[in-house]
Write a protein that holds these residues in place. Structure first.
Motif, PDB file in Angstrom:
ATOM      1  N   ALA A   1       1.996  11.424  -0.578  1.00  0.00           N
ATOM      2  CA  ALA A   1       2.937  10.647   0.371  1.00  0.00           C
ATOM      3  C   ALA A   1       4.100  11.795   0.796  1.00  0.00           C
ATOM      4  O   ALA A   1       4.754  11.398   1.621  1.00  0.00           O
ATOM      5  CB  ALA A   1       3.845   9.735  -0.872  1.00  0.00           C
TER       6      ALA A   1
ATOM      7  N   VAL B   1       8.947   6.489   3.566  1.00  0.00           N
ATOM      8  CA  VAL B   1       7.783   6.519   2.756  1.00  0.00           C
ATOM      9  C   VAL B   1       7.786   5.363   1.497  1.00  0.00           C
ATOM     10  O   VAL B   1       8.653   5.055   0.990  1.00  0.00           O
ATOM     11  CB  VAL B   1       7.804   7.924   1.792  1.00  0.00           C
ATOM     12  CG1 VAL B   1       6.686   8.127   0.940  1.00  0.00           C
ATOM     13  CG2 VAL B   1       7.712   9.228   2.661  1.00  0.00           C
TER      14      VAL B   1
ATOM     15  N   ARG C   1       4.947   6.442   6.110  1.00  0.00           N
ATOM     16  CA  ARG C   1       3.764   6.706   5.329  1.00  0.00           C
ATOM     17  C   ARG C   1       3.753   5.860   4.081  1.00  0.00           C
ATOM     18  O   ARG C   1       4.676   5.734   3.395  1.00  0.00           O
ATOM     19  CB  ARG C   1       3.760   8.344   4.795  1.00  0.00           C
ATOM     20  CG  ARG C   1       3.949   9.392   5.824  1.00  0.00           C
ATOM     21  CD  ARG C   1       3.763  10.729   5.301  1.00  0.00           C
ATOM     22  NE  ARG C   1       5.003  11.282   4.556  1.00  0.00           N
ATOM     23  CZ  ARG C   1       6.048  11.624   4.967  1.00  0.00           C
ATOM     24  NH1 ARG C   1       5.982  11.602   6.361  1.00  0.00           N
ATOM     25  NH2 ARG C   1       7.105  11.693   4.058  1.00  0.00           N
TER      26      ARG C   1
ATOM     27  N   ARG D   1       1.243   3.166  11.424  1.00  0.00           N
ATOM     28  CA  ARG D   1       1.821   3.596  10.273  1.00  0.00           C
ATOM     29  C   ARG D   1       0.425   4.643   9.299  1.00  0.00           C
ATOM     30  O   ARG D   1      -0.424   4.013   9.554  1.00  0.00           O
ATOM     31  CB  ARG D   1       2.514   2.690   9.537  1.00  0.00           C
ATOM     32  CG  ARG D   1       3.716   1.974   9.840  1.00  0.00           C
ATOM     33  CD  ARG D   1       4.074   1.030   9.227  1.00  0.00           C
ATOM     34  NE  ARG D   1       5.449   0.265   9.732  1.00  0.00           N
ATOM     35  CZ  ARG D   1       5.727  -0.499  10.798  1.00  0.00           C
ATOM     36  NH1 ARG D   1       4.567  -1.034  11.394  1.00  0.00           N
ATOM     37  NH2 ARG D   1       6.706  -0.861  11.083  1.00  0.00           N
ATOM     38  N   TRP D   2       1.007   5.424   8.736  1.00  0.00           N
ATOM     39  CA  TRP D   2      -0.027   6.374   7.901  1.00  0.00           C
ATOM     40  C   TRP D   2      -0.245   5.675   6.675  1.00  0.00           C
ATOM     41  O   TRP D   2       0.477   5.432   5.772  1.00  0.00           O
ATOM     42  CB  TRP D   2       0.583   7.671   7.940  1.00  0.00           C
ATOM     43  CG  TRP D   2      -0.422   8.669   7.175  1.00  0.00           C
ATOM     44  CD1 TRP D   2      -1.205   9.747   7.907  1.00  0.00           C
ATOM     45  CD2 TRP D   2      -0.479   9.111   5.835  1.00  0.00           C
ATOM     46  NE1 TRP D   2      -1.953  10.483   6.854  1.00  0.00           N
ATOM     47  CE2 TRP D   2      -1.345  10.096   5.718  1.00  0.00           C
ATOM     48  CE3 TRP D   2       0.079   8.451   4.777  1.00  0.00           C
ATOM     49  CZ2 TRP D   2      -1.670  10.710   4.384  1.00  0.00           C
ATOM     50  CZ3 TRP D   2      -0.090   9.116   3.564  1.00  0.00           C
ATOM     51  CH2 TRP D   2      -0.989   9.936   3.333  1.00  0.00           C
TER      52      TRP D   2
END
Length: 326
Positions: free
Chosen positions: A148, A223, A246, A261-262
């Motif tokens: 992350a 995150v 993330r 978004r990751w």
């Protein structure tokens, strides 16, 4: 030796069976502690009566050809290794192996045989109860938090069971600016605050995404780590970070993801990460014992499973102790 044989997660007999002998490249481990994993109930329902892989103990006997460990060594178990031949293994992602080898089961018994490659040394000063938490409960969250990239970030942790609470600690230890915990169980929110979270949100009392955006305006923390199998939480974790944010999933992930978004899913940690994991435990960078709510002797293993799976408001990590002296 005594061993637990499960019919269902809550129907179990303690049986007397011969102590196993290690074969070539195998070791016999005297099991001192075995932590209950969330997957144990699924393993039993899938037809395996002998779960238990979060093991810590002492090597009692070694088989022919064993070179990595010797009798008397204190070890924990890395229970899954790659085949070394599939494309994932060849690329260095053995944790995603297509044909993994499962190296140790049956931790709810007095002894277990494991391949020598499964044995990882317990650091000095880490007892067996803590040692049973080093792989799944510390190693897997470590992989999630490293993926992350939390340094300097505000991080939302969704789900504050043992994995989520470990993520709270690891995020702060590895440089996160703030951690916001989200969980519907009040005792788990309280524990998250005790372990350093700046805010704990009850998703049943308020919209958690809006709460995150108030804390980290305008679009919430960049995150998120989702440590629960709840699909609703998984979707909310994705919605709770801004575009290009993330999200790392540990326990599962929703069926649909957002291409803006990751997202990444972690289900175990790399064996090569163990040195860092052991160092964290050895220097008390994380508080392992805070996550252990109950311990039970082997003869009360049914009670242990009931506490773990039927009383989430009362329990965190539950550990079974087949031998005295932990």
């Amino acid at each position: 030796m005594r061993v637990a044989r499960f019919k269902t997660p809550f129907e179990v007999d303690i049986e007397e069976v011969p102590k196993p002998k290690p074969g070539p490249n195998e070791v016999l481990i005297r099991v001192m502690a075995c932590a209950i994993c969330a997957s144990d109930a699924e393993i039993i329902r899938g037809g395996n009566p002998n779960p238990g892989h979060e093991i810590a103990g002492v090597v009692e006997e070694v088989g022919e050809g064993v070179k990595r460990v010797k009798a008397g060594d204190r070890v924990t178990i890395y229970w899954k290794l790659g085949c070394g031949e599939c494309p994932y293994c060849r690329a260095g992602f053995d944790v995603h192996c297509e044909r993994p080898r499962y190296l140790a089961w049956n931790g709810y018994g007095e002894y277990v045989v494991a391949h020598e490659e499964a044995c990882l040394p317990l650091p000095e000063g880490v007892d067996f109860i803590e040692g049973s938490l080093l792989t799944d409960t510390l190693g897997t969250p470590y992989a999630a938090v490293m993926s992350a990239r939390v340094s300097g970030e505000r991080v939302a942790v969704w789900g504050c069971g043992p994995l989520g609470l470990m993520c709270v600690q690891l995020c702060l230890e590895l440089g996160a600016r703030d951690v916001i915990a989200v969980d519907p169980i009040s005792s788990r929110r309280e524990m998250a605050l005790k372990l350093g979270a700046s805010l704990a949100v009850d998703p049943t009392a308020e919209n958690p995404v809006e709460a995150l955006r108030k804390f980290a305006p305008p679009l919430g923390p960049r995150v998120a780590i989702c440590a629960t199998r709840s699909d609703d939480a998984g979707r909310a974790a994705m919605n709770g970070v801004p575009p290009e944010g993330r999200v790392v999933y540990i326990a599962g992930q929703p069926g649909e993801l957002d291409r803006h978004r990751w997202a990444y899913r972690i289900h175990y940690f790399k064996r090569t990460d163990y040195e860092s994991v052991a160092e964290l435990a050895s220097r008390r960078g994380v508080r392992l014992k805070e996550l252990v709510s109950h311990t039970y002797p082997l003869e009360r293993v049914r009670e242990a499973f009931e506490m773990r799976f039927r009383n989430p408001h009362k329990s965190l990590k539950v550990v079974v102790l087949p031998h005295e002296g932990c």
